[in-house]
Write an enzyme that holds these catalytic residues in place. Structure first.
Site, PDB file in Angstrom:
ATOM      1  CG  HIS A  14     -19.120  69.094  18.068  1.00 40.09           C
ATOM      2  ND1 HIS A  14     -18.786  69.296  16.754  1.00 40.09           N
ATOM      3  CD2 HIS A  14     -20.377  68.548  18.051  1.00 40.09           C
ATOM      4  CE1 HIS A  14     -19.772  68.891  15.969  1.00 40.09           C
ATOM      5  NE2 HIS A  14     -20.753  68.439  16.727  1.00 40.09           N
ATOM      6  CE  LYS A  39      -7.957  66.781  15.751  1.00 43.96           C
ATOM      7  NZ  LYS A  39      -7.013  65.808  15.178  1.00 43.96           N
ATOM      8  CG  HIS A 118     -24.396  73.388   8.452  1.00 42.05           C
ATOM      9  ND1 HIS A 118     -23.029  73.560   8.501  1.00 42.05           N
ATOM     10  CD2 HIS A 118     -24.703  72.498   9.446  1.00 42.05           C
ATOM     11  CE1 HIS A 118     -22.536  72.813   9.481  1.00 42.05           C
ATOM     12  NE2 HIS A 118     -23.521  72.167  10.068  1.00 42.05           N
ATOM     13  CB  ALA A 420      -2.640  73.102   7.323  1.00 41.80           C
TER      14      ALA A 420
END
Length: 569
Positions: A14, A39, A118, A420
């Site tokens: 994903h 999405k 990560h 955003a």
């Protein structure tokens, strides 16, 4: 070196993404969902994202030195009894088929362990010389949390927590139980302040101690075979435990055909708001567990800088608690904290291993595609959209915001991540408080209790937040003093906090100018800012995406480059 970092594997991933790193500098970054409009891009390889990155760099795949994948896919599959490819060339062809990526030579394919990627994304791109690194997510190949030290350009793992004791999966199970969906951690975080925490142990499911936590319902050594991860088994065990110990039954979901939308939609038996106490309990249990781990890590490493990554790193409320710990002098949360960020981290890891100096992030995630005025004009003419061209689009939009209107704002390069930050945003004045309800219920078509966040000039932060510490990524909550609550009530959550973005002229001159011109109408250089997308839709990417979402949403206007499209037109 030319390194193409990627996340995403056909049928087993994903948040696919791609990042082009050239000589240690990010040239381009994009997520697959932005192109496919699915999405999170479940099960999608980053075909479009990688193609964009290569084109942005003027390269082809055969020009790349290393393709760095943010998962150790061979280890992930073979450890669980699944088949793997006989050689790297076959694996690369599966990831990047030659029909889309013709080439006369193959770059080297390197698989970087997931939590290493990560950790690298948090360390190498933070600009910090050293720190303590904490990675928290659902899981990597065989760990759900990693505690590491970062000194002198090297990462050293101190401890790893296996998937069975995943805090990410625990929180996902609570989300699923409440009817929010297992991938709706942000919703649970927003719901939690409305509730009252109860038994943090969940009837013995969790235990707490000074160094961390323990889990009762799931074996620590759980290993699932025939699957790529332990998610399904872990959630099943947690859901069974929650059903035995929770005051409310599980919020069952079903699919019903919705004639108005023309598709099946998800419905719950109960209003998820009824599970606010469960959300509050889960949030506090998460915070207690992570704070204990962080304090131990800082103590054992002797550091006062904490670097955080992994999907749990999107929990802004938790991040706010970590930032305010007396042991933490400096907190950096990788703004691409989820799996989309491991393409960045994998590329950074490979570059660091080759001795390259990596350019740190400076406050913007605008690494994506952009369209000049001529390209936007062609789209508008092709679609027959009435528009006006403005010499100063910031001044034109500020006037609308001063009159209380809600505007889609599509400017410059596309941004990465779910937040955003002024390039693909919906903006409005952060008052009155009813503005929050209007955007939740009509524009975004989501639950009324979901909070919003402000974008403000850094120069305003001292007044509105009582603290002028830069917070450029909208990923850390902070308490708001009375002056801020009075000026921006629509972005203050029920617990008196907000999740701000501070903006500087250096990072984003156009957005900074918009905020300054808004102040001429409202008195403060601050707006309510939410991502430019509709329900179950990725953030808009192209001008055509923006126009389509504008057509479906009751926005008052759309600022598309220098062009302004008014709803009244």
């Amino acid at each position: 070196m030319r390194i193409l970092g990627v996340n995403g594997w056909p049928g087993a991933s994903h948040d696919g993404s791609a990042c082009l790193l050239v000589d240690g500098k990010v040239v381009a970054f994009a997520e697959e969902e932005r192109f496919t409009r699915h999405k999170h891009g479940y099960g999608e390889a980053p075909l479009h994202a990688a193609a964009f990155c290569l084109r942005e760099g003027g390269l082809t795949l055969e020009d790349i030195d290393v393709v760095a994948h943010g998962w150790d896919m061979p280890s992930l599959l073979t450890r669980r009894g699944l088949d793997w490819f006989p050689d790297s060339a076959t694996a690369l062809d599966f990831l990047f088929p030659r029909e889309f990526y013709p080439r006369s030579r193959d770059p080297q394919l390197v698989f970087v362990p997931h939590h290493t990627a990560h950790a690298a994304s948090a360390y190498y791109f933070s600009g910090r010389e050293q720190g303590a690194v904490l990675v928290l997510d659902g899981q990597g190949e065989c760990e759900s949390a990693t505690l590491a030290s970062a000194v002198g350009g090297e990462l050293k793992v101190l401890e790893a927590v296996p998937p069975g004791w995943s805090l990410g999966y625990f929180y996902a199970a609570v989300c699923e139980y409440a009817g929010l969906g297992a991938d709706a951690a942000g919703k649970a975080m927003g719901l939690a302040p409305y509730g009252t925490p109860g038994d943090l142990t969940f009837g013995g499911g969790l235990g707490f101690h000074d160094d961390g936590y323990t889990v009762g319902p799931v074996p620590r050594s759980l290993l699932s075979t025939g699957s790529t991860d332990e998610e399904a088994d872990t959630l099943r065990l947690w859901l069974a435990h929650l059903e035995k110990t929770s005051a409310l039954p599980p919020n069952r979901t079903s699919r019903h055909y919705d004639r108005e939308r023309g598709r099946f939609v998800r419905r719950t038996e109960r209003d998820p708001y009824e599970y606010r106490d469960l959300a509050a309990t889960a949030q506090e249990a998460l915070e207690r567990s992570v704070v204990a781990m962080a304090r131990r890590l800082l103590r054992e490493t002797g550091q006062d800088t904490l670097l955080l990554a992994g999907g749990v790193g999107f929990n802004a409320t938790l991040n706010g608690k970590l930032a305010r710990l007396p042991e933490v002098r400096d907190l950096f949360v990788q703004p691409l904290a989820g799996d989309q960020g491991v393409s960045l981290g994998a590329a950074g890891w490979v570059a660091a291993q080759h001795g390259e100096t990596i350019t740190p992030m400076t406050g913007s995630l605008a690494y994506g595609e952009q369209w000049d005025a001529d390209a936007v004009r062609r789209v508008l003419h092709k679609q027959g959209v009435r528009h006006a061209e403005h010499e100063d689009i910031a001044d034109a939009v500020a006037g609308l915001l001063g009159r209380g209107q809600i505007v889609g704002w599509h400017q410059g390069r596309g941004e990465g991540g779910p937040r955003a930050l002024g390039h693909r945003s919906i903006v409005t004045a952060p008052f009155p408080v009813a503005k929050r309800d209007r955007i939740n219920l009509t524009v975004k078509d989501r639950e009324w209790w979901r909070p919003f966040a402000p974008s403000m000039r850094l120069e305003e932060a001292g007044t509105l937040l009582g603290d002028d510490t830069p917070l450029p990524y909208m990923i850390v909550t902070t308490p708001v003093p009375d002056a801020g609550r009075d000026a921006m009530p629509a972005v203050i959550h029920v617990d008196g906090t907000t999740r701000p973005q501070t903006v500087t002229a250096e990072d984003d001159p156009l957005y900074h100018r918009l905020l300054g011109q808004v102040a001429e109408h409202t008195g403060h250089a601050v707006v309510l800012n939410t991502s430019f997308n509709g329900r179950d839709e990725p953030v808009v990417w192209t001008p055509a995406d923006a126009l389509a979402t504008f057509a479906r949403s009751p926005l008052d206007a759309l600022a598309l480059g220098p062009f302004l499209i008014r709803r009244t037109d």
